[in-house]
Design a protein around this motif. Structure first.
Motif, PDB file in Angstrom:
ATOM      1  N   PRO A 257       0.903  -1.381  -0.057  1.00  0.00           N
ATOM      2  CA  PRO A 257       0.027   0.013   0.121  1.00  0.00           C
ATOM      3  C   PRO A 257       0.948   1.227   0.045  1.00  0.00           C
ATOM      4  O   PRO A 257       1.709   1.399   0.625  1.00  0.00           O
ATOM      5  CB  PRO A 257      -0.766   0.109   1.171  1.00  0.00           C
ATOM      6  N   ASP A 258       0.310   2.412  -0.878  1.00  0.00           N
ATOM      7  CA  ASP A 258       1.062   3.244  -0.935  1.00  0.00           C
ATOM      8  C   ASP A 258       1.170   4.166   0.518  1.00  0.00           C
ATOM      9  O   ASP A 258       2.133   4.784   0.562  1.00  0.00           O
ATOM     10  CB  ASP A 258       0.560   4.597  -1.763  1.00  0.00           C
ATOM     11  N   PHE A 259       0.272   4.257   1.313  1.00  0.00           N
ATOM     12  CA  PHE A 259       0.280   4.958   2.379  1.00  0.00           C
ATOM     13  C   PHE A 259       1.513   4.276   3.475  1.00  0.00           C
ATOM     14  O   PHE A 259       1.778   4.928   4.470  1.00  0.00           O
ATOM     15  CB  PHE A 259      -1.046   4.939   3.288  1.00  0.00           C
ATOM     16  N   LEU A 260       1.885   3.076   3.279  1.00  0.00           N
ATOM     17  CA  LEU A 260       2.901   2.374   3.950  1.00  0.00           C
ATOM     18  C   LEU A 260       4.625   2.888   3.500  1.00  0.00           C
ATOM     19  O   LEU A 260       5.353   2.252   3.772  1.00  0.00           O
ATOM     20  CB  LEU A 260       2.849   0.979   4.049  1.00  0.00           C
ATOM     21  N   LYS A 261       4.498   3.598   2.402  1.00  0.00           N
ATOM     22  CA  LYS A 261       5.589   3.964   1.630  1.00  0.00           C
ATOM     23  C   LYS A 261       6.332   5.266   2.125  1.00  0.00           C
ATOM     24  O   LYS A 261       5.500   6.081   2.394  1.00  0.00           O
ATOM     25  CB  LYS A 261       5.655   3.791   0.124  1.00  0.00           C
TER      26      LYS A 261
ATOM     27  N   MET B  32      -0.943  10.910   1.830  1.00  0.00           N
ATOM     28  CA  MET B  32      -0.658   9.718   2.599  1.00  0.00           C
ATOM     29  C   MET B  32      -0.745   9.907   3.997  1.00  0.00           C
ATOM     30  O   MET B  32      -1.308   9.120   4.764  1.00  0.00           O
ATOM     31  CB  MET B  32       0.779   9.406   2.153  1.00  0.00           C
ATOM     32  N   ALA B  33      -0.310  11.186   4.489  1.00  0.00           N
ATOM     33  CA  ALA B  33      -0.284  11.362   5.918  1.00  0.00           C
ATOM     34  C   ALA B  33      -2.011  11.208   6.464  1.00  0.00           C
ATOM     35  O   ALA B  33      -2.123  10.704   7.551  1.00  0.00           O
ATOM     36  CB  ALA B  33       0.150  12.697   6.311  1.00  0.00           C
ATOM     37  N   ALA B  34      -2.871  12.010   5.364  1.00  0.00           N
ATOM     38  CA  ALA B  34      -4.315  11.585   5.999  1.00  0.00           C
ATOM     39  C   ALA B  34      -4.618  10.214   5.958  1.00  0.00           C
ATOM     40  O   ALA B  34      -5.574  10.305   6.884  1.00  0.00           O
ATOM     41  CB  ALA B  34      -5.002  12.525   4.797  1.00  0.00           C
ATOM     42  N   ARG B  35      -4.175   9.686   5.014  1.00  0.00           N
ATOM     43  CA  ARG B  35      -4.816   8.145   5.157  1.00  0.00           C
ATOM     44  C   ARG B  35      -4.116   7.350   6.219  1.00  0.00           C
ATOM     45  O   ARG B  35      -4.904   6.443   6.717  1.00  0.00           O
ATOM     46  CB  ARG B  35      -4.306   7.136   3.876  1.00  0.00           C
ATOM     47  N   LEU B  36      -3.025   7.603   6.717  1.00  0.00           N
ATOM     48  CA  LEU B  36      -2.451   7.158   7.963  1.00  0.00           C
ATOM     49  C   LEU B  36      -3.107   7.592   9.137  1.00  0.00           C
ATOM     50  O   LEU B  36      -3.486   6.759   9.852  1.00  0.00           O
ATOM     51  CB  LEU B  36      -0.934   7.584   8.157  1.00  0.00           C
ATOM     52  N   ALA B  37      -3.689   8.954   9.155  1.00  0.00           N
ATOM     53  CA  ALA B  37      -4.497   9.427  10.191  1.00  0.00           C
ATOM     54  C   ALA B  37      -5.884   8.575  10.436  1.00  0.00           C
ATOM     55  O   ALA B  37      -6.281   8.322  11.335  1.00  0.00           O
ATOM     56  CB  ALA B  37      -4.917  10.651   9.887  1.00  0.00           C
TER      57      ALA B  37
ATOM     58  N   MET C 103      -6.087   5.346   9.512  1.00  0.00           N
ATOM     59  CA  MET C 103      -5.531   4.261  10.212  1.00  0.00           C
ATOM     60  C   MET C 103      -5.500   3.980  11.635  1.00  0.00           C
ATOM     61  O   MET C 103      -5.359   3.143  12.183  1.00  0.00           O
ATOM     62  CB  MET C 103      -4.394   3.666   9.578  1.00  0.00           C
ATOM     63  N   ARG C 104      -5.152   5.257  12.032  1.00  0.00           N
ATOM     64  CA  ARG C 104      -4.962   5.668  13.401  1.00  0.00           C
ATOM     65  C   ARG C 104      -6.318   5.573  14.367  1.00  0.00           C
ATOM     66  O   ARG C 104      -6.107   5.490  15.419  1.00  0.00           O
ATOM     67  CB  ARG C 104      -4.006   6.779  13.552  1.00  0.00           C
ATOM     68  N   ARG C 105      -7.270   5.807  13.665  1.00  0.00           N
ATOM     69  CA  ARG C 105      -8.498   5.921  14.295  1.00  0.00           C
ATOM     70  C   ARG C 105      -8.870   4.757  14.932  1.00  0.00           C
ATOM     71  O   ARG C 105      -8.671   3.375  14.459  1.00  0.00           O
ATOM     72  CB  ARG C 105      -9.511   6.209  13.502  1.00  0.00           C
ATOM     73  N   PRO C 106      -9.628   4.344  16.263  1.00  0.00           N
ATOM     74  CA  PRO C 106      -9.639   3.427  16.921  1.00  0.00           C
ATOM     75  C   PRO C 106     -10.755   2.463  16.092  1.00  0.00           C
ATOM     76  O   PRO C 106     -10.719   1.034  16.383  1.00  0.00           O
ATOM     77  CB  PRO C 106     -10.204   3.683  18.312  1.00  0.00           C
ATOM     78  N   ASP C 107     -11.404   2.841  15.319  1.00  0.00           N
ATOM     79  CA  ASP C 107     -12.413   1.883  14.611  1.00  0.00           C
ATOM     80  C   ASP C 107     -12.008   1.552  13.196  1.00  0.00           C
ATOM     81  O   ASP C 107     -12.796   1.037  12.475  1.00  0.00           O
ATOM     82  CB  ASP C 107     -13.828   2.602  14.383  1.00  0.00           C
ATOM     83  N   SER C 108     -10.719   1.743  12.817  1.00  0.00           N
ATOM     84  CA  SER C 108     -10.141   1.442  11.507  1.00  0.00           C
ATOM     85  C   SER C 108      -9.575  -0.045  11.899  1.00  0.00           C
ATOM     86  O   SER C 108      -9.169  -0.556  12.490  1.00  0.00           O
ATOM     87  CB  SER C 108      -9.133   2.251  11.275  1.00  0.00           C
ATOM     88  N   GLU C 109      -9.895  -0.730  10.583  1.00  0.00           N
ATOM     89  CA  GLU C 109      -9.443  -2.200  10.372  1.00  0.00           C
ATOM     90  C   GLU C 109      -9.220  -2.476   8.844  1.00  0.00           C
ATOM     91  O   GLU C 109      -9.988  -2.267   8.138  1.00  0.00           O
ATOM     92  CB  GLU C 109     -10.620  -3.088  10.822  1.00  0.00           C
ATOM     93  N   LEU C 110      -7.958  -2.540   8.658  1.00  0.00           N
ATOM     94  CA  LEU C 110      -7.585  -2.946   7.278  1.00  0.00           C
ATOM     95  C   LEU C 110      -6.570  -4.208   7.440  1.00  0.00           C
ATOM     96  O   LEU C 110      -5.730  -4.423   8.152  1.00  0.00           O
ATOM     97  CB  LEU C 110      -6.450  -1.751   6.828  1.00  0.00           C
TER      98      LEU C 110
END
Length: 285
Positions: free
Chosen positions: A125-129, A153-158, A160-167
């Protein structure tokens, strides 16, 4: 331009296309005119030199003109019959911009917030690059001219940092090892950039796990075209220059099952990812 992908799916598609042409009793030129497909495109799709899949608009043109289902052409079902509702309401074609900023994809992620998102990326995934790796991969594209790419990319990481996110991510381990060794499309990527990328990935995974769970399968055993299941909302199948977007419940279930099958074949489980990445990093340091 067609996308070079796995021979397994492409060989199956080519065999089905040959069958349609044979059944039509037309030569290739006549068949191309009937289907509304460029003759050179048809020749490329029929060629055994390098696995190729059609663009989404070509796929729809072939299915519509030959009255067969897109699922059958892609090898997703043995049923050949066309379902008009698929083309009319369950299927969409969306263009893909060659950039880590893809507003459509980001929009689908927002719509799926609170649901589990499952993705099989083209590489990882791009947001991990890292920024250096993104710039190298997307050189010559809009990444180099759009200043907000890193912010995106920082916004997509943000998210992922939300408690209800699951990827959940299921990628080939070769996607990581080829980058680490500067092989294939990564040829020319500096050792510093490769080491920094692996270190960054290790750090991020340590932070985001278990909301982020990565599985590695091996290309020796299986292959999958890139696709993403956005919870119960939709499936986006990546075809290089465009997305084939499926909104039907049956398609979402089908690709969810495909993801489950990939997980069963995974050679590295989520709890083993950090150590695996450390091992790969130690080999190139």
């Amino acid at each position: 331009m067609n996308t070079v992908i796995s021979s397994t799916m492409a060989d199956g598609f080519r065999a089905r296309l040959h069958a349609l042409i044979d059944r039509s009793d037309m030569n290739q030129a006549s068949f191309a005119r009937m289907a509304g497909v460029d003759r050179s495109t048809l020749s490329q799709l029929l060629s055994a030199e390098g696995p190729r899949m059609p663009r989404a608009d070509t796929l729809v043109a072939l299915a519509t003109s030959c009255r067969v289902s897109i699922d059958w052409l892609l090898g997703l079902t043995p049923r050949e019959e066309i379902g008009l509702e698929i083309i009319d309401s369950m299927l969409q074609i969306q263009s893909h911009t060659r950039s880590p900023i893809d507003e459509r994809f980001v929009g689908w992620l927002r719509e799926a917030e609170g649901y589990r998102v499952r993705t099989v990326p083209e590489s990882f995934p791009d947001f991990l690059k890292t920024e250096d790796v993104l710039k190298f991969e997307y050189q010559g594209s809009s990444f180099n001219t759009v200043g907000s790419s890193v912010e995106a990319m920082a916004a997509r990481l943000a998210v992922m940092r939300r408690p209800d996110s699951e990827l959940e991510v299921c990628a080939s381990i070769q996607a990581i090892t080829t980058m680490a060794k500067a092989e294939g499309k990564w040829a020319g990527l500096s050792k510093t950039a490769r080491c920094n990328q692996l270190a960054y990935l290790i750090e991020l995974y340590r932070e985001l796990y278990p909301s982020l769970r990565i599985y590695f399968y091996t290309l020796v055993e299986t292959y999958s075209n890139p696709f993403t299941v956005f919870g119960p909302k939709r499936v986006a199948l990546f075809l290089g220059t465009s997305y084939l977007v499926l909104n039907g419940v049956d398609h979402i279930r089908l690709f969810s099952k495909r993801f489950d099958d990939l997980i069963k074949l995974a050679v590295v489980q989520p709890h083993q990812i950090e150590e695996t990445l450390k091992d790969i990093l130690s080999e190139i340091e």
